[in-house]
Design a protein around this motif. Structure first.
Motif, PDB file in Angstrom:
ATOM      1  N   VAL A  72       5.270  -1.287  -1.879  1.00  0.00           N
ATOM      2  CA  VAL A  72       5.766  -2.655  -2.084  1.00  0.00           C
ATOM      3  C   VAL A  72       6.065  -3.341  -0.763  1.00  0.00           C
ATOM      4  CG1 VAL A  72       6.673  -2.137  -4.373  1.00  0.00           C
ATOM      5  CG2 VAL A  72       8.150  -1.844  -2.381  1.00  0.00           C
ATOM      6  N   GLN A  73       6.431  -2.584   0.269  1.00  0.00           N
ATOM      7  CA  GLN A  73       6.679  -3.207   1.568  1.00  0.00           C
ATOM      8  C   GLN A  73       5.406  -3.761   2.186  1.00  0.00           C
ATOM      9  OE1 GLN A  73       8.930  -0.306   3.930  1.00  0.00           O
ATOM     10  NE2 GLN A  73      10.654  -1.714   3.816  1.00  0.00           N
ATOM     11  N   ASN A  74       4.268  -3.283   1.748  1.00  0.00           N
ATOM     12  CA  ASN A  74       2.983  -3.802   2.230  1.00  0.00           C
ATOM     13  C   ASN A  74       2.440  -4.920   1.357  1.00  0.00           C
ATOM     14  OD1 ASN A  74       2.816  -2.015   4.428  1.00  0.00           O
ATOM     15  ND2 ASN A  74       2.034  -0.375   3.099  1.00  0.00           N
ATOM     16  N   GLY A  75       3.264  -5.402   0.440  1.00  0.00           N
ATOM     17  CA  GLY A  75       2.856  -6.531  -0.382  1.00  0.00           C
ATOM     18  C   GLY A  75       1.980  -6.178  -1.560  1.00  0.00           C
ATOM     19  N   LEU A  76       1.921  -4.917  -1.941  1.00  0.00           N
ATOM     20  CA  LEU A  76       1.088  -4.498  -3.063  1.00  0.00           C
ATOM     21  C   LEU A  76       1.881  -4.580  -4.366  1.00  0.00           C
ATOM     22  CD1 LEU A  76      -0.568  -1.349  -1.440  1.00  0.00           C
ATOM     23  CD2 LEU A  76      -1.551  -3.633  -1.686  1.00  0.00           C
ATOM     24  N   SER A  94       7.272  -9.497   1.159  1.00  0.00           N
ATOM     25  CA  SER A  94       6.048  -9.356   1.954  1.00  0.00           C
ATOM     26  C   SER A  94       5.100 -10.522   1.723  1.00  0.00           C
ATOM     27  CB  SER A  94       5.359  -8.028   1.607  1.00  0.00           C
ATOM     28  OG  SER A  94       4.154  -7.886   2.321  1.00  0.00           O
ATOM     29  N   VAL A  95       4.955 -10.933   0.473  1.00  0.00           N
ATOM     30  CA  VAL A  95       4.096 -12.079   0.177  1.00  0.00           C
ATOM     31  C   VAL A  95       4.672 -13.352   0.786  1.00  0.00           C
ATOM     32  CG1 VAL A  95       3.132 -13.481  -1.673  1.00  0.00           C
ATOM     33  CG2 VAL A  95       3.194 -11.005  -1.911  1.00  0.00           C
ATOM     34  N   ALA A  96       6.004 -13.493   0.735  1.00  0.00           N
ATOM     35  CA  ALA A  96       6.645 -14.680   1.310  1.00  0.00           C
ATOM     36  C   ALA A  96       6.415 -14.753   2.817  1.00  0.00           C
ATOM     37  CB  ALA A  96       8.134 -14.672   0.993  1.00  0.00           C
ATOM     38  N   GLU A 139      -3.787  -4.998  -5.421  1.00  0.00           N
ATOM     39  CA  GLU A 139      -3.677  -5.857  -4.245  1.00  0.00           C
ATOM     40  C   GLU A 139      -4.096  -7.273  -4.638  1.00  0.00           C
ATOM     41  OE1 GLU A 139      -5.091  -6.197   0.437  1.00  0.00           O
ATOM     42  OE2 GLU A 139      -6.074  -4.781  -0.926  1.00  0.00           O
ATOM     43  N   ASN A 140      -3.108  -8.156  -4.644  1.00  0.00           N
ATOM     44  CA  ASN A 140      -3.351  -9.548  -5.001  1.00  0.00           C
ATOM     45  C   ASN A 140      -3.299 -10.371  -3.712  1.00  0.00           C
ATOM     46  OD1 ASN A 140      -3.745 -11.911  -6.334  1.00  0.00           O
ATOM     47  ND2 ASN A 140      -1.793 -11.927  -7.405  1.00  0.00           N
ATOM     48  N   LYS A 141      -4.455 -10.556  -3.103  1.00  0.00           N
ATOM     49  CA  LYS A 141      -4.503 -11.235  -1.818  1.00  0.00           C
ATOM     50  C   LYS A 141      -4.177 -12.717  -1.966  1.00  0.00           C
ATOM     51  CE  LYS A 141      -7.882  -8.138   0.336  1.00  0.00           C
ATOM     52  NZ  LYS A 141      -9.193  -8.048   1.042  1.00  0.00           N
ATOM     53  N   LEU A 142      -3.548 -13.240  -0.921  1.00  0.00           N
ATOM     54  CA  LEU A 142      -3.254 -14.664  -0.898  1.00  0.00           C
ATOM     55  C   LEU A 142      -4.546 -15.470  -0.794  1.00  0.00           C
ATOM     56  CD1 LEU A 142      -0.210 -14.845   1.542  1.00  0.00           C
ATOM     57  CD2 LEU A 142      -0.171 -15.313  -0.898  1.00  0.00           C
TER      58      LEU A 142
END
Length: 665
Positions: free
Chosen positions: A78-82, A155-157, A121-124
Motif C-alpha cells: 500500500v505504501q507503493n500506491g497499490l 501514495s496516490v495523493a 495497480e491503478n495507474k494515474l
C-alpha cells in the motif's frame, strides 16, 4: 451462472464452477462473496469465496490461517500506491441448496480461511496531476475521499500533486483500550509504518494551544476588535449551537482531553507546525470518533462519550475545545481513506458548515450521497452516480471538474453581463422617451422596431455564446447580483448614457438652424429633429454598452471569437452609420428621420465615438481595476479583524503562528 476456471498444473481440463448464490458488495461491510459448487464434487458440498478489504477479510478469518507477516506485507504494497484486496474461502458440507440461500450473510462469511492478497495497480491518468495543479493554482482546495487503504490513498495523493513530496503525512489509527471502555485515536507517520503511535496532544498540542490563545485574544479584544471563531453561516461570534465559542482564560488542563505521552520514546517526531509542511489522513474507522454524527452534538450539554482524543479519561471532555479541534482537522486534512458512503456525505456537510463551497466528483454508487449533498455534484459515470449528481461527464477524467469550473464561472459572468445590458437598454430607452416627451414627441414605430428587433434581440441572444477561456485563473467572479461591482457598473453606465443623450439634445437646441416644434397640441410628433438626434445617438449607445459588457478577461475568450456576435455587431454598426451619414430617401421616410445638416451629423458621429470610448474605459478601468484596488484596501483594513468563515480564521491563525515563530528565531 457457470464459470470456467483455468486448469491447474497437472490437470488436462479446466474446472467448472456453478454460482448458486451471491452476496453483493456493501460499502459498510467492505466485502462481497459468492457460493459455488464445483463440477465433480459430492452433492451438498459448496464453497464460499469472499473478497474485500484486508481489514474486513482478516477480521473474519480464523487466526490460524493468517500469515505472521500479514501486516508488514500489506504495508509494503500500500505504501507503493497499490490497491490490495484480500481473498478468503469457506467450505460447506452436507448443505441443501435452499438452506444455503437462506443462510444469513453474517454466518456464511464467518470463519473464513485466508487465501492471500490480490494486488491491483491503478495507474494515474496522464492528465490527473496537471488538473490538480491547475486547481491548486486557481486557489481551489482539493481533497481525496476514497474507500481505499490510507497509505494507498496517501501514495496516490503524492503522485497527483495533491500532497507535496516534502510534506509529512500523519495517518489516524483507532486503538482499542484494553482495560477501559472505548478507544483512542492516535496518529502515525505515513512514511514509517512501524514507528510508534503519537497522541493528539503530543502531535498537535503546541499548534492547538496557539489556536486557543488566538481565540482568547480575539474574544478579549487583545489583538482585534472581533472575538472568536466563526462556525458556518452563523455570526462571527457564534458557534454551531448559537453560543459563543470561547476558550476559558487560564486553562491549564490538557487542551484536547488527552495526556502527553513523551514517555513512549518518540521524541524524534516533533509537534506539527504551519512552518513545516504537514497534512493529515483521517480513516473511516477514526471518523466517528473525531466527527459526531450531527453538528448539533457540539452543544455544551454534550455528554462525556467516546469522543476522547487521548488515552486518559481523567481530563474532562470540553465540547468547545473539541469544536475548535474539528475545524483544525478540516483545515489540515487532505486525504480521507476507507470512507463509507454516509461518512462521505457527512464530511461534505462539515465542509459546508465551516464555510466552504463544495464540489464532489465521483463515479460509483458509493458516491451518490455525497454527490447529492455537495453544492456541485459531478459524476464521471453514466451509471448510478449520474442520478444523484447535478452534472454528468462523458469523459472519464477529473479534467471535467476544471472544465465545469471554467464553464460555471463563464456562465456566471455572462449572466451578470446580460443582466447589466438589459438594465442599460431600459435606462437608455427611458431617457430617450423622456427627452422626446419633453417636446411632445416620441420615437416612431419603425424606430422602436429597429432597436428591439435588429439590435437588442440578436445582440442579447448572441452575447452569451462567448466561450470560456482555457485557463483557470485564481480570481473569482462576483457571486452576488447586487454587489458593489455590479451596482457601480450599472449606475455609472446609466449616468454616462443619460449624460451624453442630454448633451446631444442640448447641442441640437443651440444650433442656428434648429427649428423647435410649434403649435404643440395633443398630437404627438414622431418626425422631428429632436427625435432623430436622440434615436441616432441611442443606437450607438446600445452597441457601446454591449461591447463594454463583453470584456472577456479573465473568464471568457475575446469578443471576436464569438463569430455570430461579431458579425451582428458589425452589421448593426454599419446600418447605424448609414442612418446617420447617408440615409437614402426611402429609408428616411420609413424610419421617419428628419433633416439634419451634414456637419451636425459628423458632430453626432464624433459625440458617439466619445460616448463609446468613455463607456468602454469606464467599464475597463473604473469598474474592473479601481474596484479591485478598493477591495484590496478594504481587505487590508479588515486584516486585524475576525474572518467571517472558520477556514479563513484557521488560515489567519496559521499565518500568525509562522510570524510569531519567525520573530522568536
Amino acid at each position: 451462472a457457470r464459470i470456467s476456471l483455468p486448469a491447474r498444473a497437472g490437470q488436462s481440463e479446466s474446472a467448472i464452477a456453478s454460482v448458486w448464490h451471491r452476496f453483493e458488495f456493501v460499502p459498510q461491510l467492505q466485502r462481497m462473496s459468492v457460493i459455488c459448487s464445483m463440477d465433480g464434487s459430492e452433492a451438498g458440498n459448496y464453497i464460499l469465496f469472499c473478497k474485500g478489504s484486508p481489514e474486513a477479510i482478516s477480521a473474519l478469518s480464523v487466526p490460524e490461517s493468517l500469515p505472521p507477516d500479514l501486516h508488514g506485507t500489506l504495508m509494503k504494497y500500500v505504501q507503493n500506491g497499490l490497491r490490495v484486496l484480500a481473498l478468503g474461502y469457506r467450505q460447506f458440507t452436507n448443505f441443501k441448496s435452499d438452506d444455503l440461500k437462506k443462510l444469513p450473510r453474517q454466518v456464511a462469511e464467518d470463519n473464513l480461511t485466508f487465501l492471500g492478497f490480490l494486488i491491483l495497480e491503478n495507474k494515474l491518468k496522464s492528465d490527473t496531476a496537471g488538473v490538480i495543479l491547475r486547481l491548486q493554482e486557481a486557489k481551489v482546495r482539493t481533497l481525496m475521499i476514497t474507500g481505499d487503504n490510507g497509505l494507498t490513498a496517501v501514495s496516490v495523493a503524492r503522485g497527483c500533486n495533491m500532497v507535496g513530496h516534502d510534506t509529512t503525512v500523519y495517518v489516524s489509527q483507532v486503538v482499542e483500550r484494553k482495560h477501559e471502555n472505548g478507544a483512542v485515536v492516535m496518529w502515525k507517520n505515513a512514511k514509517y509504518y512501524d514507528a510508534p503511535l503519537l497522541h493528539s496532544e503530543e502531535l498537535f498540542g503546541p499548534l492547538f494551544s496557539h489556536y486557543c490563545q488566538v481565540a482568547r485574544d480575539w474574544e478579549s479584544g487583545a489583538e482585534s476588535s472581533s472575538a472568536c471563531c466563526c462556525v458556518g453561516g452563523n455570526s462571527p461570534s457564534r458557534g454551531a449551537s448559537g453560543r459563543r465559542l470561547q476558550v476559558e482564560p487560564g486553562a491549564t488542563e490538557p487542551l484536547l482531553g488527552v495526556t502527553s505521552s513523551h514517555q513512549l520514546g518518540v521524541e524524534e517526531e516533533g509537534p506539527v507546525s504551519p512552518a513545516k509542511p504537514f497534512t493529515l489522513c483521517v480513516t473511516g474507522a477514526a471518523f466517528p470518533y473525531l466527527f459526531p454524527e450531527k453538528l448539533e452534538e457540539h452543544d455544551e450539554e454534550l455528554p462525556l462519550s467516546s469522543l476522547y482524543l487521548g488515552s486518559s479519561p481523567v481530563a474532562p471532555f470540553d465540547p468547545r475545545r473539541h469544536l475548535l479541534f474539528l475545524h483544525f482537522l478540516l483545515a489540515n486534512t487532505t486525504v480521507f481513506a476507507r470512507m463509507k458512503p454516509d461518512q462521505k456525505a457527512a464530511l461534505v456537510e462539515y465542509m459546508q458548515h465551516v464555510g466552504y463551497c463544495t464540489a464532489m466528483v465521483g463515479d460509483g454508487a458509493n458516491d451518490c450521497q455525497s454527490l447529492k449533498a455537495a453544492e456541485v455534484g459531478l459524476s464521471l459515470s453514466e451509471a448510478e452516480a449520474s442520478i444523484a449528481a447535478a452534472f454528468t461527464s462523458k469523459v472519464d477524467s477529473i479534467s471535467s471538474a476544471a472544465t465545469l469550473l471554467r464553464e460555471g464561472r463563464c456562465a456566471l459572468v455572462t449572466s451578470f453581463n446580460c443582466f447589466k445590458f438589459m438594465a442599460l437598454y431600459s435606462v437608455i430607452q427611458f431617457v430617450s422617451v423622456i427627452l422626446c416627451l419633453r417636446v411632445n414627441a416620441l420615437l416612431g414605430d419603425f424606430q422602436f422596431l429597429f432597436v428591439d428587433l435588429c439590435i437588442i434581440i440578436p445582440v442579447a441572444f448572441l452575447m452569451g455564446r462567448t466561450a470560456s477561456t482555457e485557463s483557470l485563473p485564481a480570481e473569482r467572479p462576483t457571486a452576488a447580483l447586487f454587489s458593489r461591482k455590479v451596482l457601480v457598473s450599472v449606475l455609472g453606465q446609466s449616468a454616462i448614457q443619460a449624460g451624453f443623450q442630454v448633451y446631444a439634445f442640448y447641442s441640437l437646441t443651440q444650433q442656428e438652424w434648429y427649428q423647435p416644434l410649434v403649435g404643440r397640441t395633443d398630437e404627438v410628433n414622431t418626425m422631428s429633429q429632436e427625435v432623430t438626434t436622440i434615436f441616432l445617438m441611442s443606437c450607438f449607445q446600445y452597441i457601446a454598452t454591449c461591447v463594454a459588457f463583453s470584456i472577456s478577461k479573465p473568464f471568457r475568450k475575446p469578443l471576436w471569437t464569438n463569430y455570430p456576435f461579431t458579425v451582428v455587431l458589425v452589421l448593426v454598426t454599419l446600418i447605424s452609420l448609414l442612418f446617420l451619414l447617408y440615409p437614402p430617401m426611402p429609408v428616411r421616410q420609413t424610419m421617419e428621420l428628419a433633416y439634419l445638416p451634414f456637419h451636425f451629423r459628423l458632430y453626432l458621429l464624433g459625440l458617439s465615438i466619445c460616448n463609446c470610448l468613455v463607456t468602454y474605459f469606464f467599464e475597463r478601468t473604473v469598474v474592473m481595476q479601481a474596484l479591485a484596488w478598493t477591495k484590496q484596501k478594504c481587505t487590508e483594513q479588515r486584516a486585524s479583524k475576525q474572518p467571517h468563515k472558520a477556514y479563513k480564521w484557521l488560515r489567519k491563525a496559521n499565518d500568525l503562528y509562522i510570524t510569531s515563530n519567525d520573530r522568536l528565531s
